[in-house]
Write an enzyme that holds these catalytic residues in place. Structure first.
Site, short mmCIF file in Angstrom:
data_model
loop_
_atom_site.label_atom_id
_atom_site.label_comp_id
_atom_site.label_asym_id
_atom_site.label_seq_id
_atom_site.Cartn_x
_atom_site.Cartn_y
_atom_site.Cartn_z
N ASP A 185 -8.55 17.19 36.49
CA ASP A 185 -7.16 17.46 36.86
C ASP A 185 -6.27 16.67 35.92
O ASP A 185 -6.71 15.68 35.32
CB ASP A 185 -6.88 17.06 38.31
CG ASP A 185 -5.54 17.61 38.76
OD1 ASP A 185 -5.47 18.79 39.15
OD2 ASP A 185 -4.54 16.87 38.69
N ARG A 188 -7.97 27.80 35.76
CA ARG A 188 -8.42 27.59 37.14
C ARG A 188 -9.59 28.50 37.53
O ARG A 188 -9.71 28.88 38.69
CB ARG A 188 -7.27 27.76 38.14
CG ARG A 188 -6.16 26.75 37.99
CD ARG A 188 -6.54 25.46 38.69
NE ARG A 188 -5.50 24.45 38.54
CZ ARG A 188 -4.61 24.14 39.48
NH1 ARG A 188 -4.65 24.74 40.64
NH2 ARG A 188 -3.72 23.22 39.26
N ARG A 245 -17.71 21.37 47.44
CA ARG A 245 -16.65 20.39 47.63
C ARG A 245 -16.53 19.90 49.08
O ARG A 245 -15.74 18.96 49.34
CB ARG A 245 -15.31 21.00 47.19
CG ARG A 245 -15.00 20.91 45.70
CD ARG A 245 -14.57 19.49 45.28
NE ARG A 245 -13.65 18.90 46.21
CZ ARG A 245 -12.37 19.21 46.31
NH1 ARG A 245 -11.84 20.07 45.51
NH2 ARG A 245 -11.61 18.63 47.22
N TYR A 248 5.53 14.55 37.72
CA TYR A 248 4.82 14.07 38.92
C TYR A 248 5.08 12.58 39.15
O TYR A 248 5.26 12.14 40.28
CB TYR A 248 3.31 14.33 38.80
CG TYR A 248 2.95 15.77 39.04
CD1 TYR A 248 3.02 16.31 40.31
CD2 TYR A 248 2.58 16.60 38.00
CE1 TYR A 248 2.71 17.65 40.54
CE2 TYR A 248 2.27 17.94 38.22
CZ TYR A 248 2.34 18.45 39.49
OH TYR A 248 2.04 19.77 39.72
N ARG A 265 -11.05 27.20 43.98
CA ARG A 265 -11.14 27.74 45.34
C ARG A 265 -11.40 29.23 45.45
O ARG A 265 -11.76 29.70 46.53
CB ARG A 265 -9.88 27.36 46.13
CG ARG A 265 -9.91 25.91 46.55
CD ARG A 265 -8.60 25.47 47.10
NE ARG A 265 -7.59 25.47 46.05
CZ ARG A 265 -6.33 25.11 46.21
NH1 ARG A 265 -5.91 24.75 47.40
NH2 ARG A 265 -5.49 25.13 45.21
O1 CP3 Z 1 -8.79 25.50 35.08
C1 CP3 Z 1 -9.83 25.02 35.58
O2 CP3 Z 1 -10.72 25.75 36.10
C2 CP3 Z 1 -10.10 23.53 35.44
C3 CP3 Z 1 -9.65 22.73 36.50
C4 CP3 Z 1 -8.19 22.33 36.66
C5 CP3 Z 1 -7.72 21.77 37.87
N1 CP3 Z 1 -6.45 21.34 37.70
C6 CP3 Z 1 -8.54 21.65 39.08
C7 CP3 Z 1 -7.84 21.56 40.38
C8 CP3 Z 1 -7.12 22.28 35.77
C9 CP3 Z 1 -7.06 22.77 34.32
C10 CP3 Z 1 -6.03 21.64 36.43
C11 CP3 Z 1 -4.74 21.34 35.79
C12 CP3 Z 1 -3.58 21.06 36.62
N2 CP3 Z 1 -3.50 20.31 37.75
C13 CP3 Z 1 -2.27 21.47 36.27
C14 CP3 Z 1 -1.89 22.25 35.06
C15 CP3 Z 1 -2.25 23.68 35.19
C16 CP3 Z 1 -1.38 24.47 36.13
O3 CP3 Z 1 -1.94 24.99 37.10
O4 CP3 Z 1 -0.19 24.57 35.87
C17 CP3 Z 1 -1.41 20.98 37.27
C18 CP3 Z 1 0.09 21.18 37.35
C19 CP3 Z 1 -2.20 20.23 38.19
C20 CP3 Z 1 -1.73 19.49 39.39
C21 CP3 Z 1 -2.40 20.01 40.60
N3 CP3 Z 1 -3.69 19.67 40.97
C22 CP3 Z 1 -1.92 20.96 41.54
C23 CP3 Z 1 -0.55 21.58 41.52
C24 CP3 Z 1 -2.95 21.19 42.48
C25 CP3 Z 1 -2.99 22.20 43.61
C26 CP3 Z 1 -2.80 21.60 44.96
C27 CP3 Z 1 -3.31 22.52 46.04
O5 CP3 Z 1 -4.20 22.10 46.80
O6 CP3 Z 1 -2.84 23.67 46.12
C28 CP3 Z 1 -4.04 20.39 42.08
C29 CP3 Z 1 -5.35 20.29 42.75
C30 CP3 Z 1 -6.45 20.97 42.02
N4 CP3 Z 1 -6.74 20.83 40.70
C31 CP3 Z 1 -7.42 21.82 42.59
C32 CP3 Z 1 -8.31 22.19 41.58
C33 CP3 Z 1 -9.54 23.03 41.68
C34 CP3 Z 1 -7.49 22.20 44.06
C35 CP3 Z 1 -8.06 21.06 44.85
C36 CP3 Z 1 -9.16 21.48 45.79
O7 CP3 Z 1 -9.96 22.38 45.45
O8 CP3 Z 1 -9.25 20.84 46.84
#
Ligand code: CP3
Length: 348
Positions: A80, A31, A44, A155, A35
């Site tokens: 994602d 990640r 974004r 999910y 953010r």
């Molecule tokens: O690592 C990186 O920098 C690459 C980007 C990345 C994202 N999601 C971007 C993202 C990666 C590798 C993921 C994987 C992901 N997504 C996982 C596996 C990794 C982990 O964290 O365990 C999982 C379980 C998800 C599902 C998911 N997507 C969640 C739980 C969330 C967070 C929701 C929230 O808003 O708190 C997301 C959204 C997400 N994926 C964001 C980002 C940057 C945030 C969305 C935003 O910026 O508006």
């Protein structure tokens, strides 16, 4: 198809993944794009998450941001885990502050039969972003990734994020045929998605099984490991190192390696030297600074980085990372300082 990355001099990340000597311990952060970076939040503005993931220009720029800012040893594709599901026709969205939300949670075999397959052209936007990034990154490797069948299933069955995974476990225990049919489909989708990224030039692949720690070892072995193996073993011919990561997976670290990983990702609960004892000497490890420590002030961060580097010496190869993703309120300057510290302490 040519694999542009293979022709290049191996990078510290690829060397560490293979257990070969490194000029410096490679460091990147799960990640790292997201953010914690003001430049990410600015870009974004007004663009929904999944729309951003489908625009190669935005994917490219967001993926580059942490590379420019922190000097990390790898980029990870901005995407994602639900992107391939959406591309394969699943009605799923990412709700800010919540996570993935699925309109019709999976309950029946008919629903499973309608799921996939994923055709590579359905994720052409990912291949385009990867190809553009590989050209822009030069010597910095790009990590492609996907969610593992179990985490994706969670999910799809729960309909969204879940603390207890009760519907998921109900299907796993109560309807094993349905369960395995679903995970078979998800393994196929995941394998196609990862192969697309490698063939477009990603030089390392990470399989995220974030919620695998919710299961007992026995259940992980019978209900999940065979499907993760389908994915990781299905990538073996590409010659691209495979990282396999989950949270709370101390009881199954060895299995996560044995299903076909070159590198096992470890969260902060198990010290890396103990992780190596559990995994065995033939695989590298990745991790494992607690992301919450980044809020504790620099002295604490430095102490923990030094401890983790020392424990990581027990491993065949060590990729420095956090034990899970960067938390949104993290001060990005702390990330930059960690990169510099890891490099300073390990430069050969
Ligand atoms: O690592 C990186 O920098 C690459 C980007 C990345 C994202 N999601 C971007 C993202 C990666 C590798 C993921 C994987 C992901 N997504 C996982 C596996 C990794 C982990 O964290 O365990 C999982 C379980 C998800 C599902 C998911 N997507 C969640 C739980 C969330 C967070 C929701 C929230 O808003 O708190 C997301 C959204 C997400 N994926 C964001 C980002 C940057 C945030 C969305 C935003 O910026 O508006």
């Amino acid at each position: 198809m040519n694999l542009p990355s293979v022709a290049r001099t191996p990078t510290p990340l690829v060397l560490a993944a293979r257990g070969e000597p490194v000029p410096v311990t490679p460091v990147w952060f799960m990640r790292q794009a997201g953010r914690s970076l003001p430049e990410y939040r600015a870009l974004r503005q007004g663009i929904p998450m999944l729309e951003a993931c489908q625009r190669p220009d935005l994917v490219q720029e967001i993926t580059m941001q942490p590379v420019r800012r922190h000097g990390v040893d790898a980029a990870i594709l901005f995407s994602d885990i639900v992107v391939p599901l959406r591309a394969a026709g699943v009605d799923v969205d990412i709700v800010p502050g919540v996570g993935p939300v699925v309109a019709d949670p999976i309950r029946t075999l008919e629903q499973v039969h309608r799921l996939g397959p994923l055709h590579p052209e359905q994720v052409g936007f990912v291949a385009a972003a990867v190809a553009g990034l590989v050209a822009e990154l030069g010597d910095v490797p790009l990590i492609g990734f996907a969610g593992a069948p179990f985490t994706l299933a969670s999910y799809l069955i729960e309909g969204g994020p879940s603390k207890n995974h009760e519907r998921t476990k109900a299907m796993m225990y109560g309807a094993p045929e349905l369960w395995h049919a679903l995970l078979d489909r998800l393994a196929d989708i995941t394998l196609v998605f990862l192969r697309v990224q490698a063939q477009a030039g990603a030089s390392v692949l990470q399989l995220f099984d974030s919620w695998a720690g919710a299961l007992s070892r026995a259940d992980y072995l019978t209900a999940v490991a065979p499907h993760s193996r389908t994915v990781l073993a299905g990538l073996a011919d590409l010659g691209v190192p495979r990282i396999h990561f989950g949270v709370g997976t101390g009881e199954v670290l060895d299995v996560m390696g044995d299903v076909g990983a070159d590198v096992v990702g470890v969260d902060w609960r198990v010290p890396l030297d103990e992780a190596v004892r559990r995994i065995g000497p033939h695989r590298a490890v990745q991790g494992n600074l607690d992301p919450a420590v980044l809020f504790a002030g620099w002295d604490a961060v430095e102490r923990e980085v030094r401890r983790i580097l020392a424990e990581g010496r027990a491993a065949r190869g060590h990729v420095f990372n956090l034990g899970h993703g960067v938390l949104p309120d993290t001060d990005p300057d702390v990330l930059t300082r960690i990169v510099d510290l890891v490099h300073d302490l390990t430069a050969a």
